[in-house]
Design an enzyme around this catalytic site. Structure first.
Site, short mmCIF file in Angstrom:
data_model
loop_
_atom_site.label_atom_id
_atom_site.label_comp_id
_atom_site.label_asym_id
_atom_site.label_seq_id
_atom_site.Cartn_x
_atom_site.Cartn_y
_atom_site.Cartn_z
N ASN A 38 40.11 15.44 12.32
CA ASN A 38 40.43 16.50 13.40
C ASN A 38 41.92 16.88 13.07
OD1 ASN A 38 42.18 13.95 13.38
ND2 ASN A 38 41.80 13.64 15.59
N ILE A 67 37.76 10.55 17.02
CA ILE A 67 36.73 9.39 17.14
C ILE A 67 37.21 8.40 18.03
CG2 ILE A 67 35.87 7.63 15.49
CD1 ILE A 67 36.63 9.38 13.02
N PHE A 89 36.68 6.67 6.53
CA PHE A 89 38.00 6.92 6.00
C PHE A 89 39.18 7.23 6.97
CE2 PHE A 89 36.93 7.25 1.51
CZ PHE A 89 35.74 7.73 1.38
N SER A 133 42.34 -1.39 1.84
CA SER A 133 43.31 -0.94 1.01
C SER A 133 43.83 -2.30 0.11
CB SER A 133 44.29 -0.26 1.99
OG SER A 133 45.92 -0.50 1.09
N TYR A 158 50.53 -0.50 9.03
CA TYR A 158 49.56 0.34 8.55
C TYR A 158 48.67 -0.82 7.88
CZ TYR A 158 47.03 2.14 4.49
OH TYR A 158 45.98 2.27 3.69
N LYS A 162 44.63 -2.49 8.44
CA LYS A 162 43.64 -2.75 7.39
C LYS A 162 43.17 -4.25 7.50
CE LYS A 162 43.24 1.46 5.89
NZ LYS A 162 41.95 2.38 6.19
N PHE A 187 43.23 0.60 -4.78
CA PHE A 187 44.81 0.47 -5.10
C PHE A 187 45.30 1.69 -4.90
CE2 PHE A 187 45.17 -4.15 -6.24
CZ PHE A 187 43.72 -4.40 -5.85
N ASN A 209 54.65 8.83 -1.64
CA ASN A 209 54.38 8.24 -2.85
C ASN A 209 54.62 8.73 -4.34
OD1 ASN A 209 50.89 8.08 -1.15
ND2 ASN A 209 52.33 6.53 -1.22
N TYR A 228 62.77 3.71 -7.45
CA TYR A 228 63.42 2.72 -6.52
C TYR A 228 63.32 1.14 -7.13
CZ TYR A 228 62.47 6.14 -2.95
OH TYR A 228 62.36 7.17 -2.08
N ARG A 241 52.21 -1.21 -10.50
CA ARG A 241 50.83 -0.78 -9.58
C ARG A 241 49.46 -0.65 -10.36
NH1 ARG A 241 54.03 -2.67 -6.62
NH2 ARG A 241 54.99 -1.72 -4.72
N ARG A 305 63.34 -0.28 -2.68
CA ARG A 305 62.81 0.42 -1.48
C ARG A 305 62.39 -0.75 -0.60
NH1 ARG A 305 57.57 4.58 -1.22
NH2 ARG A 305 56.65 2.77 -2.25
C1 WQD Z 1 54.34 3.32 -6.21
C2 WQD Z 1 55.71 2.65 -6.83
C3 WQD Z 1 57.78 2.63 -5.44
C4 WQD Z 1 58.17 6.91 -4.86
C5 WQD Z 1 50.38 2.57 -1.87
C6 WQD Z 1 49.95 3.54 -0.93
C7 WQD Z 1 48.44 3.75 -0.89
C8 WQD Z 1 47.94 2.40 -0.92
C9 WQD Z 1 48.28 1.32 -1.78
C10 WQD Z 1 45.77 2.68 -0.13
C11 WQD Z 1 56.25 1.74 -5.82
C12 WQD Z 1 57.90 3.48 -6.42
C13 WQD Z 1 57.56 5.75 -5.23
C14 WQD Z 1 59.44 7.32 -5.29
C15 WQD Z 1 59.61 5.12 -6.76
N1 WQD Z 1 46.54 2.52 -1.13
N2 WQD Z 1 58.36 4.97 -6.22
N3 WQD Z 1 60.03 6.34 -6.14
O1 WQD Z 1 54.09 1.83 -2.41
O2 WQD Z 1 52.13 0.87 -3.94
O3 WQD Z 1 51.86 2.28 -1.60
O4 WQD Z 1 49.75 1.36 -1.63
O5 WQD Z 1 45.80 2.47 0.89
O6 WQD Z 1 48.28 4.32 -2.29
O7 WQD Z 1 50.48 3.34 0.50
O8 WQD Z 1 52.68 3.46 -3.57
O9 WQD Z 1 53.31 5.60 -4.54
O10 WQD Z 1 54.49 4.86 -2.51
O11 WQD Z 1 54.82 3.65 -4.85
O12 WQD Z 1 60.13 4.57 -7.43
O13 WQD Z 1 59.94 8.17 -4.83
O14 WQD Z 1 56.37 3.78 -7.08
O15 WQD Z 1 58.78 1.75 -5.43
O16 WQD Z 1 56.76 0.67 -6.78
P1 WQD Z 1 52.72 1.90 -2.90
P2 WQD Z 1 53.69 4.36 -4.01
#
Ligand code: WQD
Length: 346
Positions: A38, A67, A89, A133, A158, A162, A187, A209, A228, A241, A305
């Site tokens: 939607n 849904i 999803f 996730s 969030y 999950k 991931f 992200n 961050y 990550r 962050r």
């Molecule tokens: C990654 C790293 C930030 C932005 C994800 C998503 C999602 C989930 C897994 C499924 C972190 C750093 C980010 C910026 C930065 N998957 N960063 N400067 O936090 O692992 O979250 O978790 O749901 O994919 O929610 O991903 O991309 O936000 O950050 O330094 O401007 O990049 O600190 O270490 P994150 P992210």
């Protein structure tokens, strides 16, 4: 995928949903796909089904229904009898927004899942995949996590939806032995499907992200990237990550459906990590982007962050062994396709 002729994908216009539909149609031409979306996520592209048709040559009907409205949802199942599998999803996924409005996240993410589970029973659907996730691992002190690793405290509402979603699917499976389900723990999905016929991806306008921000800075749509935190106990002080190409996530969904339909699963409920198994720091991700694209990135170092865990990445042995799946795309592929998508869509 002989016994999987008709698949319902909820959130089908979304980032991972659209890539999974493309993968299903390209690798299993005999399969019919129906989508529910939607467009409540502002990053979802409204022309996604046209983009899917451009790439695959196949029409996918999308139902723009809520849904959480059981009457509307049942209407989709009744209009499409014989659905063999559902991939769910559809969910709200903004971490900061979930902190600001937790109730909205619980009502939507859990409410929609409960309706879907009820429809599996009502309409005789035997195969189900729940989009989970790595954020379910929460503040676990473990860095390299497998599916048996204890789940820490969820870092956001969030992530809690999950955790609770997985619990709901587990209990549902115990009470409905004739329905086989998998919770797939993604991931960090990044990158895009790009081809000479067209490409799909996600809008990076409202993202928090890393990789979408990297490419939007390189494209000049954002001034700079702030890293961050540089004082973490990691190789170079920045967070680690497990970045994985979204097309590898998509192909794992096809493999998971086949695994379920084959009926060889030891139990009717499994939890499976989807990652490359490699930990990559923020600075390494930036270096990979610059190497893959030749673009020099404008970034600076900033404070940590809130909510970030220092390091988390997957053990993906279960996905490899059970699903016969292997991630194919390198970190540079992820960066290169993310950059190509950004240039084609901005
Ligand atoms: C990654 C790293 C930030 C932005 C994800 C998503 C999602 C989930 C897994 C499924 C972190 C750093 C980010 C910026 C930065 N998957 N960063 N400067 O936090 O692992 O979250 O978790 O749901 O994919 O929610 O991903 O991309 O936000 O950050 O330094 O401007 O990049 O600190 O270490 P994150 P992210």
């Amino acid at each position: 995928m002989s016994s999987l002729k008709k698949i319902l994908v909820t959130g089908g216009a979304g980032y991972i949903g659209s890539h999974t539909i493309v993968e299903l149609l390209m690798s299993r031409p005999g399969c019919e796909v129906i989508s529910i979306d939607n467009f409540s996520n502002p990053n979802t592209l409204r022309d996604m089904m046209q983009r899917v048709k451009a790439v695959t040559g196949r029409e996918v009907k999308n139902y723009a229904i809520d849904i959480c409205d059981m009457k509307e949802l049942r209407g989709v199942f009744e209009a499409n009898p014989g659905i063999d599998g559902v991939i769910h999803f559809a969910a709200f996924k903004s971490v900061p927004e979930s902190v600001a409005d937790p109730q909205k996240y619980f009502n939507n993410n859990i409410g929609s899942l409960e309706n879907i589970l009820e429809c599996l029973k009502l309409y005789g659907v035997k195969n189900f995949i729940f989009s989970s996730s790595c954020s379910v691992y929460g503040d676990s002190k473990l860095v390299r996590v497998d599916e048996e690793s204890p789940l820490g405290k969820a870092a956001s509402p969030y992530a809690e939806t999950k955790q609770k979603g997985e619990e709901a699917v587990k209990k549902f499976s115990a009470a409905n032995q004739g329905i086989a389900s998998i919770s797939l723990r993604y991931f960090n999905p990044v990158g895009a499907y790009v081809s000479e016929k067209g490409s799909i991806g996600e809008s990076s306008k409202l993202t928090s992200n890393l990789v979408p921000i990297i490419v939007s800075v390189a494209a000049g749509r954002r001034k700079e990237l702030v890293v961050y935190g540089t004082d973490y106990d990691t190789t170079d002080g920045t967070c680690i990550r497990d970045y994985i190409h979204v097309s590898d996530i998509a192909s794992a969904h096809v493999a998971a459906l086949e695994y379920l339909a084959a009926g060889k699963a030891f139990s009717n409920y499994s939890v499976i990590n989807l990652g490359t198994g490699n930990g990559v720091s923020v600075l390494e991700a930036i270096a990979a982007f610059e190497k893959a694209t030749g673009q020099k990135l404008n970034y600076s170092m900033g404070p940590r962050r809130d909510g970030d865990v220092p390091a988390v990445y997957s053990v993906n042995r279960k996905a490899v062994e059970l699903l016969g799946w292997n991630p194919k795309h390198s970190l540079e592929d992820m960066m290169r396709t993310a950059w190509t998508w950004e240039q084609s869509s901005s």
